[in-house]
Motif scaffolding. Structure first.
Motif, PDB file in Angstrom:
ATOM      1  N   ALA A 378      48.077  30.469  40.669  1.00 59.17           N
ATOM      2  CA  ALA A 378      48.193  31.465  41.733  1.00 59.17           C
ATOM      3  C   ALA A 378      49.391  32.384  41.490  1.00 59.17           C
ATOM      4  O   ALA A 378      49.298  33.601  41.653  1.00 59.17           O
ATOM      5  N   LEU A 381      48.318  34.813  38.858  1.00 66.85           N
ATOM      6  CA  LEU A 381      47.368  35.814  39.380  1.00 66.85           C
ATOM      7  C   LEU A 381      48.060  36.853  40.239  1.00 66.85           C
ATOM      8  O   LEU A 381      47.748  38.045  40.185  1.00 66.85           O
ATOM      9  N   LEU A 382      49.002  36.376  41.065  1.00 69.06           N
ATOM     10  CA  LEU A 382      49.617  37.226  42.075  1.00 69.06           C
ATOM     11  C   LEU A 382      50.891  37.886  41.578  1.00 69.06           C
ATOM     12  O   LEU A 382      51.463  38.730  42.257  1.00 69.06           O
ATOM     13  N   TYR A 384      53.699  36.363  41.267  1.00 71.53           N
ATOM     14  CA  TYR A 384      54.758  35.837  42.130  1.00 71.53           C
ATOM     15  C   TYR A 384      55.717  34.953  41.342  1.00 71.53           C
ATOM     16  O   TYR A 384      55.332  34.291  40.384  1.00 71.53           O
ATOM     17  N   GLU A 388      58.694  33.159  45.556  1.00 69.15           N
ATOM     18  CA  GLU A 388      57.741  33.855  46.418  1.00 69.15           C
ATOM     19  C   GLU A 388      56.548  32.975  46.817  1.00 69.15           C
ATOM     20  O   GLU A 388      55.902  33.218  47.823  1.00 69.15           O
ATOM     21  N   LEU A 389      56.240  32.021  45.969  1.00 63.77           N
ATOM     22  CA  LEU A 389      55.128  31.112  46.298  1.00 63.77           C
ATOM     23  C   LEU A 389      55.510  29.693  45.940  1.00 63.77           C
ATOM     24  O   LEU A 389      55.707  29.375  44.765  1.00 63.77           O
TER      25      LEU A 389
ATOM     26  N   LEU B 254      37.285  38.508  43.210  1.00 66.50           N
ATOM     27  CA  LEU B 254      38.639  37.988  42.991  1.00 66.50           C
ATOM     28  C   LEU B 254      39.643  39.131  42.841  1.00 66.50           C
ATOM     29  O   LEU B 254      40.716  39.115  43.445  1.00 66.50           O
ATOM     30  N   VAL B 258      42.825  39.544  45.499  1.00 65.42           N
ATOM     31  CA  VAL B 258      44.218  39.299  45.102  1.00 65.42           C
ATOM     32  C   VAL B 258      45.181  40.365  45.661  1.00 65.42           C
ATOM     33  O   VAL B 258      46.124  40.020  46.376  1.00 65.42           O
ATOM     34  N   ALA B 261      45.395  40.197  49.521  1.00 63.36           N
ATOM     35  CA  ALA B 261      46.176  39.074  50.051  1.00 63.36           C
ATOM     36  C   ALA B 261      47.679  39.289  49.871  1.00 63.36           C
ATOM     37  O   ALA B 261      48.491  38.747  50.618  1.00 63.36           O
ATOM     38  N   LYS B 262      48.038  40.093  48.888  1.00 64.52           N
ATOM     39  CA  LYS B 262      49.463  40.389  48.686  1.00 64.52           C
ATOM     40  C   LYS B 262      49.964  41.410  49.707  1.00 64.52           C
ATOM     41  O   LYS B 262      51.131  41.430  50.066  1.00 64.52           O
ATOM     42  N   ALA B 270      53.393  37.756  53.195  1.00 55.15           N
ATOM     43  CA  ALA B 270      52.045  38.070  52.705  1.00 55.15           C
ATOM     44  C   ALA B 270      51.196  36.812  52.806  1.00 55.15           C
ATOM     45  O   ALA B 270      51.692  35.706  52.550  1.00 55.15           O
ATOM     46  N   ALA B 272      49.082  35.838  50.827  1.00 56.51           N
ATOM     47  CA  ALA B 272      48.992  35.236  49.491  1.00 56.51           C
ATOM     48  C   ALA B 272      50.114  34.237  49.249  1.00 56.51           C
ATOM     49  O   ALA B 272      50.016  33.384  48.366  1.00 56.51           O
ATOM     50  N   GLN B 273      51.193  34.350  50.053  1.00 56.17           N
ATOM     51  CA  GLN B 273      52.308  33.424  49.862  1.00 56.17           C
ATOM     52  C   GLN B 273      52.064  32.094  50.558  1.00 56.17           C
ATOM     53  O   GLN B 273      52.879  31.182  50.464  1.00 56.17           O
ATOM     54  N   GLN B 275      49.934  28.676  50.851  1.00 52.17           N
ATOM     55  CA  GLN B 275      49.129  27.892  49.905  1.00 52.17           C
ATOM     56  C   GLN B 275      47.640  27.894  50.257  1.00 52.17           C
ATOM     57  O   GLN B 275      46.792  27.848  49.380  1.00 52.17           O
ATOM     58  N   ALA B 278      46.589  31.063  48.644  1.00 51.02           N
ATOM     59  CA  ALA B 278      46.910  31.080  47.204  1.00 51.02           C
ATOM     60  C   ALA B 278      46.018  30.115  46.424  1.00 51.02           C
ATOM     61  O   ALA B 278      45.540  30.432  45.338  1.00 51.02           O
ATOM     62  N   LEU B 281      42.543  31.461  45.945  1.00 54.78           N
ATOM     63  CA  LEU B 281      42.505  32.448  44.866  1.00 54.78           C
ATOM     64  C   LEU B 281      42.548  31.754  43.509  1.00 54.78           C
ATOM     65  O   LEU B 281      41.829  32.132  42.575  1.00 54.78           O
TER      66      LEU B 281
END
Lengths: 390, 364
Positions: A378, A381-382, A384, A388-389, B254, B258, B261-262, B270, B272-273, B275, B278, B281
């Motif tokens: 992830a 992909l992002l 990050y 950030e994650l 996808l 992506v 989601a950001k 966001a 996307a942050q 889980q 995330a 995805l």
């Protein structure tokens, strides 16, 4: 050219692996049930026969890459058994770390020994930056204190690469790798762990109490602690790029064994397994089996993809995590599904299927759990960072 | 030798079609779906790319390049990423033409292949699907029987792409216990072609139902002539092609989810942050990749002339399950915005459900 067929040269090696696996399988149940015995270094049947890896000599450039073949060989061996080998190869995870991060002198000194890798502690698993084992420089010696668990090859190794922090306040940057030889005072192999599966495997717990090692045993030799960033830590993480596909390959070999056994049972029971028909034409049990087969194929291809990138010298960090995550899940679903298909027969210890079901469960846990792999995927992909994650 | 290496020409083709999909297909996808109408301009533009004629032998006016299911699978993923309805519209003639190249007699090649080497789009289509419950392409209800030197065919075929204009249909039917394919001209007596079907997805693609009532055909209409043809291989090929298109849809979903989601924030960060999003995805990525390699393996076997039935079965079955699941997750990541027609996710969700139940239709 995109191609998924092994060459004649590849096949010769894989046939040899299969022949050996069939022999090893005869010992599988015994060592599963005699957890505290170790399978021999060399099986009786192996006397005078060369190790399969010697067959790599004389391969041509048109044969499959070494990474690809290593995956297929690993899978082929665990198709026989997780732990029993005709010839036990030397080298453990610690050897990979030595090759990746050791100085030429360190490689010269320990390259021929079997080295385990000790990262996990009772209080820290997937997050190695929480390592509590300490290394304190005292004169020309490091003094190591702490506990390590789940050390693969821990009982039989000659030495171990241990992750320890040189400064608890400095976080991940202060984590260094140290090489500690067996027999060093203060280094105790506490126990061989008792496990759900891979019972014959050598998984140890270590205790280090005031264990003193030479200053030169710091892997790579860099004593500096960077206060910002995590450069040193990343250097260590690099060793995972082929070990993740490697453990995935180990898992997929056992899943393949489960599928082969189940297919034989179904065929013997009179079920015809064909592929050209409609999605709803097969009996439910055959459809279920074929879905498990597709999972196997998909997982195997992700492993080969990660290995191929490595053979090409391309970065494969994300792909290594993809194959580890995919396979970790697939092998569970496959072995659990095979037992479901065979019913009461599937749970009998008369057959190896129940053992494969137990043995593959570790695949989604060690070398980074499926959740950790998804975190890595992830982030990639992002775009990050870890911050950030998380 | 096990390898994932793309040839240089394959990379060039992929990059060029990625750009075409982005610049030409994406901007018109929504409009074609809403109006249930194909863009004729698009058909002309796609024809100019030479997608259909390239792998037709020079002797029949084509580009003379080797047939390459792998290259075509790669191309199809890109075009389907742009839009599946438009991709099928552009490549329906190719599915027919490749069947003739791979299985046709010299006379059949001579008669039909030049149709696809001209300056303007020419349609001919595979007719494989049937409107029956739990349809199985290996045992169609459509049946051929010998009559004199020729055949009589009866049955119903549905979801026949470009049915509004195709000059010929390649109809798969049971014949004497086995499978055969027959070239049926549009004006054949006993053939009734419906008006455009109204379907859940791929609304921009005109599809028709064919009713064949004792359609009489000469012996020369049988694909492969007297020897017949390997229809199973033809079905393996189209299964792999459909799976390749499904990978394109999955990737489209996808790649849209992506950045969304950001950008979308909830509870000071966001989504996307988190889980929960995330990991969704990550799983969508894992399955898109897995499916693509299954497609490549089946395509490589088709290209090498190895029996691909098992691999094509896996590719199509796996792709069908995963592309639907990925599209479903895509809607979920967007939440309410996934449900309204402003975004293409809603269209892809219907595309995924539609394409993943088909057989035949495409070829690589």
């Amino acid at each position: 050219m995109i191609d998924f067929e092994p060459t004649e040269g590849d096949q010769k090696i894989l046939d040899q692996v299969r022949a050996e696996a069939l022999i090893c399988r005869n010992y599988a149940r015994y060592y599963d049930e005699h957890e505290h015995e170790f399978p021999p270094e060399e099986l009786e049947e192996a006397k005078g026969k060369p190790n399969v890896y010697t067959m790599f000599a004389g391969r041509s450039e048109s044969d499959s890459g070494i990474g690809i073949m290593s995956m297929l060989i690993s899978a082929g061996q665990t198709w026989g058994d997780y732990s029993v080998r005709m010839h036990r190869g030397t080298g453990g995870l610690g050897n990979a770390a030595l090759r990746a991060a050791g100085t030429p002198e360190q490689n010269e000194k320990w390259g021929e020994t079997t080295l385990a890798m000790a990262i996990t502690e009772p209080g820290c698993g997937s997050d190695p930056s929480m390592v509590q084992t300490t290394a304190v420089l005292d004169g020309d010696e490091w003094v190591i204190n702490g506990e390590k668990i789940f050390v693969t090859t821990g009982c039989r190794c000659d030495g171990v690469v241990v992750w320890a922090t040189v400064d608890k306040s400095a976080g991940r940057a202060a984590i260094k790798s140290f090489l500690i030889e067996k027999g060093t005072p203060g280094f105790v192999v506490a126990q061989k762990e008792k496990k759900l599966g891979i019972r014959a495997d050598d998984t140890a717990a270590f205790v280090f109490s005031d264990c003193r090692i030479p200053r030169g045993n710091l892997l790579g030799g860099n004593e500096e602690v960077q206060q910002k960033g995590s450069g040193g830590f990343k250097g260590v993480m690099k060793t995972f790029n082929m070990t993740r596909p490697g453990v995935a390959a180990i898992g997929i070999g056992m899943a393949e064994a489960a599928l082969d056994f189940t297919r034989d049972c179904l065929t013997e029971a009179g079920f015809e397994i064909t592929y050209g028909g409609g999605l709803h034409s097969a009996p439910a049990v055959v459809d279920k089996f074929q879905r498990l087969e597709a999972k196997y194929e998909a997982a195997m291809l992700t492993i080969l993809r990660a290995a191929w990138l490595s053979d090409e010298g391309e970065a494969n960090n994300t792909e290594a995590s993809v194959c580890k995550a995919k396979t970790g899940e697939a092998v569970r679903q496959i072995t659990q599904g095979c037992i479901e298909i065979l019913g009461p027969m599937g749970i009998s210890r008369e057959h190896l299927l129940e053992k494969w079901f137990r043995d593959v469960r570790i695949t989604d846990i060690y070398e980074g759990t499926g959740e950790i792999q998804r975190m890595i995927i992830a982030r990639s992909l992002l775009g990050y960072t870890r911050k950030e994650l998380n | 030798m096990i390898s994932f290496k793309l040839e240089e020409e394959q990379q060039i083709a992929r990059d060029a079609l990625r750009e075409f999909a982005d610049q030409v297909m994406r901007p018109i996808a929504r409009e074609c779906d809403e109006e249930e109408k194909l863009s004729e301009e698009f058909l002309a533009q796609s024809w100019e790319l030479g997608l259909v004629s390239t792998q037709i032998p020079e002797a029949y006016g084509g580009g003379g390049e080797e047939r390459s299911p792998i290259t075509n699978a790669i191309i199809l993923e890109e075009l389907a990423w742009g839009d599946v309805a438009l991709a099928i519209a552009a490549l329906t003639p190719a599915a027919f033409a490749y069947a003739i190249v791979d299985h046709g007699t010299d006379d059949q090649k001579q008669a039909y292949l030049p149709l696809f080497c001209g300056d303007s789009y020419h349609a001919a289509a595979l007719a494989v699907n049937e409107p029956t419950v739990a349809f199985d392409p290996s045992i169609p209800r459509t049946v051929a029987e010998a009559k004199g030197d020729g055949f009589v065919i009866s049955g119903v075929k549905s979801f026949v792409a470009m049915g509004d204009r195709a000059s010929h249909f390649l109809v798969v039917a049971r014949n004497n216990g086995g499978l055969d394919a027959f070239i049926v001209p549009r004006d054949a007596e006993g053939l009734a072609i419906s008006k455009n079907e109204e379907n859940l997805g791929l609304r921009g693609l005109p599809t028709a139902t064919l009713e064949l009532e004792r359609v009489e055909l000469p012996a020369s209409a049988r694909l492969g002539g007297e020897a017949g043809s390997d229809v199973r291989q033809l079905l393996d090929n189209s299964r792999t092609a459909l799976a390749a298109a499904m990978v394109g849809v999955s990737r489209a979903v996808l790649e849209f989810a992506v950045p969304y989601a950001k950008e979308r924030e909830a509870f000071d960060q966001a989504i996307a942050q988190k889980q929960g999003i995330a990991f969704k995805l990550a799983n969508m990525h894992i399955e898109t990749e897995s499916t693509r390699w299954l497609v490549w393996k089946a395509a490589a076997q088709l290209e090498q002339g190895i029996d691909a039935t098992r691999s094509a079965h896996f590719a199509r079955g796996y792709a069908a399950e995963q592309s639907m699941w990925i599209a479903d997750q895509g809607v979920q990541v967007l939440g309410g915005h996934g449900f309204i027609r402003d975004h293409l996710i809603e269209l892809w969700f219907r595309s995924a459900r539609t394409i993943s139940v088909l057989e035949g239709t495409l070829g690589i």
